[in-house]
Design an enzyme around this catalytic site. Structure first.
Site, mmCIF file in Angstrom:
data_model
loop_
_atom_site.group_PDB
_atom_site.id
_atom_site.type_symbol
_atom_site.label_atom_id
_atom_site.label_comp_id
_atom_site.label_asym_id
_atom_site.label_seq_id
_atom_site.Cartn_x
_atom_site.Cartn_y
_atom_site.Cartn_z
ATOM 1 N N LYS A 204 -19.355 28.032 17.221
ATOM 2 C CA LYS A 204 -18.461 27.468 18.239
ATOM 3 C C LYS A 204 -17.005 27.896 18.055
ATOM 4 C CE LYS A 204 -21.400 23.912 20.044
ATOM 5 N NZ LYS A 204 -21.852 22.525 20.086
ATOM 6 N N ARG A 239 -28.124 22.235 14.302
ATOM 7 C CA ARG A 239 -28.623 23.087 15.396
ATOM 8 C C ARG A 239 -27.907 24.430 15.304
ATOM 9 N NH1 ARG A 239 -26.951 24.560 20.322
ATOM 10 N NH2 ARG A 239 -28.480 24.762 21.982
HETATM 11 N N1 PMM Z 1 -24.354 22.604 21.763
HETATM 12 C C1 PMM Z 1 -24.704 23.482 22.725
HETATM 13 C C2 PMM Z 1 -25.882 23.274 23.471
HETATM 14 N N2 PMM Z 1 -26.697 22.231 23.205
HETATM 15 N N3 PMM Z 1 -27.195 20.312 21.938
HETATM 16 C C3 PMM Z 1 -26.855 19.447 20.978
HETATM 17 N N4 PMM Z 1 -27.644 18.394 20.704
HETATM 18 N N5 PMM Z 1 -25.704 19.579 20.252
HETATM 19 C C4 PMM Z 1 -24.840 20.607 20.469
HETATM 20 O O1 PMM Z 1 -23.801 20.676 19.793
HETATM 21 C C5 PMM Z 1 -25.157 21.554 21.487
HETATM 22 C C6 PMM Z 1 -26.364 21.363 22.219
HETATM 23 C C7 PMM Z 1 -23.788 24.623 22.978
HETATM 24 O O2 PMM Z 1 -24.321 25.770 23.436
HETATM 25 P P1 PMM Z 1 -25.188 26.912 22.631
HETATM 26 O O3 PMM Z 1 -26.615 26.595 22.953
HETATM 27 O O4 PMM Z 1 -24.742 28.171 23.252
HETATM 28 O O5 PMM Z 1 -24.888 26.772 21.179
#
Ligand code: PMM
Length: 261
Positions: A204, A239
């Site tokens: 990020k 994640r």
């Molecule tokens: N960040 C993204 C997408 N989904 N889901 C959860 N639970 N927590 C997160 O921080 C999160 C998420 C950001 O997008 P990416 O899939 O491109 O990393």
């Protein structure tokens, strides 16, 4: 939790796994390497991203989920649409990861309650087109905690079992750089609520800023460091895009915490 974005426009892996076979192969590989869960998403949430119709999202994620489940890979679906969650659960997904914590689609908590599956409730204040203007807090940690607890209350009132809720501070979502760092510094204040806590810092922007505006593919070591520290400080899950780096980092954190390897 390994990230599998089946989108043309996610900030770090957009376009890479739009092809169904490539997506499935990558999901299986992350699972074989050690990811407990593969998080399949069909809508980018990058700052400024446009919304995707539920029907388009379903056509992106459902075939991939079906194939992963056929290979015995545990899958969560990353969606804000109740209709997508429903189709994904029918295809075999076992967890719903809703970055809006039930705010974007009021049907979502009813779908989750009816299915009786675990539900990741992330802290969220508004869609990607407006979230940067919503990053205003008195005390970011207590505001995020209170707003998450309101979402828990709504989910439980709709019939979601409290024991199946996972909380996520939503790093980068309506957060400025230092909001993310403060949430990580005081992660224990979320952990002590008693719910499993998921942390999503992978690649990020706040990591890029820390490293002198490093682009996303140069943020992997910083991501692994966050994974280790999050695990050490009681997170239930992380994640991430690069599963290998994080598994090593989490192994170190676990051995350090236990005092043996
Ligand atoms: N960040 C993204 C997408 N989904 N889901 C959860 N639970 N927590 C997160 O921080 C999160 C998420 C950001 O997008 P990416 O899939 O491109 O990393």
């Amino acid at each position: 939790m390994g990230v599998l974005n089946v989108t043309p426009d996610s900030f770090s892996d957009g376009g890479r796994y739009l092809d169904r076979d490539a997506a499935v192969a990558h999901g299986v590989e992350m699972h074989q390497r050690g990811a407990d869960l593969i998080d399949v998403g069909g809508e980018s949430t990058r700052p400024g991203a446009e919304r995707v119709e539920a029907s388009e999202e379903i056509s992106r994620v459902v075939p991939v989920i079906r194939s992963l489940v056929a290979e015995r890979v545990p899958v969560s679906v990353d969606t804000m649409h109740a209709a997508v969650a429903s189709a994904a659960l029918e295809a075999g997904a076992s967890i719903v990861n809703d970055v809006s914590g039930g705010l974007a689609d009021l049907e979502m908590i009813r779908v989750v309650a009816a299915a009786g599956v675990p539900y990741v409730v992330m802290h969220w204040r508004g869609h990607s087109t407006e979230m940067d203007s919503l990053a205003q807090y008195d005390d970011v940690v207590s505001d995020v905690r209170d707003e998450l607890l309101q979402r828990v209350e709504a989910a439980v009132a709709a019939g979601v079992a409290e024991s199946s809720i996972v909380l996520d501070p939503g790093l980068g979502f309506a957060k400025l750089g230092d909001h993310n760092w403060e949430l990580l510094q005081r992660l224990d204040e979320l952990v002590e609520l008693g719910f499993p806590v998921l942390v999503g810092a992978s690649r990020k922007r706040f990591l890029g800023t820390l490293l002198g505006n490093r682009p996303p593919d140069g943020r992997e070591d910083a991501t692994a460091a966050v994974s280790a520290l999050a695990a050490f400080n009681g997170a239930w899950g992380v994640r991430v895009h690069d599963v290998d780096r994080t598994l090593d980092a989490v192994a170190v954190a676990g051995a350090w915490r236990r005092g043996h390897g």
